[in-house]
Design an enzyme around this catalytic site. Structure first.
Site, PDB file in Angstrom:
ATOM      1  N   PRO A 184       0.827  -1.212   0.000  1.00 59.90           N
ATOM      2  CA  PRO A 184       0.000   0.000   0.000  1.00 59.90           C
ATOM      3  C   PRO A 184       0.861   1.262   0.000  1.00 59.90           C
ATOM      4  O   PRO A 184       1.811   1.378   0.771  1.00 59.90           O
ATOM      5  CB  PRO A 184      -0.802  -0.121   1.294  1.00 59.90           C
ATOM      6  N   SER A 199      -3.800   1.536   0.475  1.00 59.85           N
ATOM      7  CA  SER A 199      -3.595   2.464   1.579  1.00 59.85           C
ATOM      8  C   SER A 199      -4.890   3.171   1.952  1.00 59.85           C
ATOM      9  O   SER A 199      -5.711   3.512   1.089  1.00 59.85           O
ATOM     10  CB  SER A 199      -2.539   3.502   1.190  1.00 59.85           C
ATOM     11  N   TYR A 214      -3.674   3.305   9.102  1.00 58.53           N
ATOM     12  CA  TYR A 214      -2.866   3.923  10.135  1.00 58.53           C
ATOM     13  C   TYR A 214      -3.778   4.170  11.344  1.00 58.53           C
ATOM     14  O   TYR A 214      -5.007   4.076  11.243  1.00 58.53           O
ATOM     15  CB  TYR A 214      -2.293   5.253   9.656  1.00 58.53           C
ATOM     16  N   THR A 254      -0.345  -0.328   9.752  1.00 57.79           N
ATOM     17  CA  THR A 254       1.021   0.186   9.653  1.00 57.79           C
ATOM     18  C   THR A 254       1.332   1.045  10.876  1.00 57.79           C
ATOM     19  O   THR A 254       0.611   2.002  11.161  1.00 57.79           O
ATOM     20  CB  THR A 254       1.204   1.013   8.373  1.00 57.79           C
ATOM     21  N   LYS A 262       2.408  -4.028  10.024  1.00 53.85           N
ATOM     22  CA  LYS A 262       3.475  -3.627   9.117  1.00 53.85           C
ATOM     23  C   LYS A 262       4.385  -2.609   9.803  1.00 53.85           C
ATOM     24  O   LYS A 262       3.917  -1.721  10.511  1.00 53.85           O
ATOM     25  CB  LYS A 262       2.879  -3.020   7.844  1.00 53.85           C
ATOM     26  N   HIS A 322       9.442   1.292   6.234  1.00 51.54           N
ATOM     27  CA  HIS A 322       8.663   2.281   5.500  1.00 51.54           C
ATOM     28  C   HIS A 322       9.416   2.803   4.276  1.00 51.54           C
ATOM     29  O   HIS A 322       9.339   3.980   3.926  1.00 51.54           O
ATOM     30  CB  HIS A 322       8.250   3.447   6.396  1.00 51.54           C
TER      31      HIS A 322
END
Length: 398
Positions: free
Chosen positions: A82, A110, A132, A158, A256, A280
């Site tokens: 993503p 994402s 997130y 993430t 992640k 990242h």
């Protein structure tokens, strides 16, 4: 196959074509890492330190690359990672999803994507939705439920982000929205890249830089910076928060951003069915080693308890094979497919995945392996100090 107008032979060539086609600011957003770029460079360079132990006879006539990742059957061990708002082409994540579906692999979408999760899942049913920790638990759960309703097959959370955007070579300017002021500001870049501007004009307009997957029911999609501001203002998650979300999501669940064995263990304790060893893409804490350096210790810590994925620095099929031999179930790619998309749209993404597939097959043949599942560390030559971090050259980089 020799390179042509519609085909490139390497990911490096896709990057060169992307640089020629994209406006400077867009291209810099794809290639830049945080601060000095030590981690960014090491992600790629670390693979070159690992060698192969090839065989030359009794080699397998056929080689198998198919596997299962987070419950989804894929034709090769390479997934789409993503990535946020994609202003590479008007098709954005939908075009990438179609390409991945054509090749037979899974799509990571994402929450900061430019296309709605519903459209992406329609283009590729094997879609994992990435999140997130943005907003309240209620808002986070709303997004997860929307992804579930759309048909997403798994959730990727993430956690590696320190909100540092500093870059020694300068951060590319990103407008809040493409209003008249922004159009005037970026006009010189557009003039230099008329093909890019024309493609967007034919699609109905320039990128709006909105994040539709972060919109609450009945709300307009926030801008990228609006969503980013909410993210920065959200209290940082705890492992109890992650365990809560995992309990709310009854399908495959990945964490992640793992670079430390202790965090890998905590993710497993929280219920993660998969983890991604990732820094990242060099856009988090600069000075962190390449993800491939962290992989062996993390596999040793939790490899039998969860699926271990890796992303960061994958440019060739041989890189994929090295990661698998060190214990990864599969890898995820980011920049590589974005360069392919920039170079030739959806077909360019297929091109990149085909390059990696061919490279994996060639490495399996050279190693005398009939399947990716037969790979072991014994197929590699790994320096004794490989996992201890960067080379002196990387640390001394200007």
């Amino acid at each position: 196959m020799a390179s042509s107008k519609e085909w490139f032979e390497t990911v490096a060539e896709a990057q060169r074509r992307a640089k020629k086609r994209l406006p400077r600011s867009v291209y810099l957003a794809l290639v830049a890492g945080s601060e000095q770029g030590i981690t960014l460079d090491d992600n790629v360079a670390a693979f070159s330190e690992i060698g192969f132990r090839p065989h030359i006879a009794n080699l397998p006539q056929e080689r198998v690359q198919s596997t299962t990742v987070m419950g989804q059957d894929v034709s090769l061990p390479v997934l789409i990672s993503p990535t946020g708002v994609q202003a590479v082409t008007p098709d954005g994540e939908v075009g990438v999803a179609r390409a991945a579906n054509q090749v037979g692999t899974a799509m990571g979408l994402s929450s900061f994507a430019s296309k709605p999760v519903e459209d992406v899942v329609a283009a590729n049913p094997k879609t994992f939705f990435q999140m997130y920790w943005v907003g309240s638990r209620d808002r986070i759960l709303q997004r997860a439920e929307r992804a579930r309703k759309a048909g997403a097959k798994g959730l990727i959370v993430t956690l590696d982000w320190t909100f540092a955007t500093r870059r020694d070579w300068g951060s590319p300017p990103i407008p809040e929205k493409m209003d008249l002021k922004a159009i005037v500001q970026f006009a010189p870049e557009g003039i230099m890249r008329p093909r890019y501007v024309l493609e967007w004009a034919r699609s109905g307009g320039l990128p709006d830089l909105k994040t539709p997957n972060l919109a609450a029911p009945g709300e307009d999609a926030p801008t990228f910076f609006g969503a980013y501001g909410e993210w920065m203002g959200t209290p940082l998650p705890t492992w109890d928060d992650i365990a809560w979300l995992r309990n709310e999501w009854d399908g495959p669940f990945a964490v992640k951003g793992i670079m430390h064995p202790d965090d890998a263990k905590r993710a497993v304790d929280a219920g993660a069915t998969a983890i991604s060893v990732s820094n990242h893409g060099g856009n988090n804490l600069d000075g962190t080693p390449a993800s491939i350096r962290a992989l062996p210790d993390i596999v040793k810590a939790v490899g039998s308890q969860t699926e271990v994925l890796l992303d960061g620095g994958i440019r060739r099929g041989g890189d994929v094979v090295k990661a698998l031999a060190l214990g990864a179930k599969a890898v995820m790619i980011g920049r590589a497919y974005l360069w392919g998309m920039a170079a030739n749209g959806e077909a360019g993404v297929v091109n990149v995945l085909s390059i990696l597939r061919s490279g994996i097959d060639e490495a399996l043949l050279g190693l005398g392996k009939s399947s990716i599942h037969d790979l072991t560390p014994d197929d590699l030559i790994v320096p004794e100090d490989f996992t201890r971090g960067h080379r002196a050259r990387a640390l001394a980089a200007p």
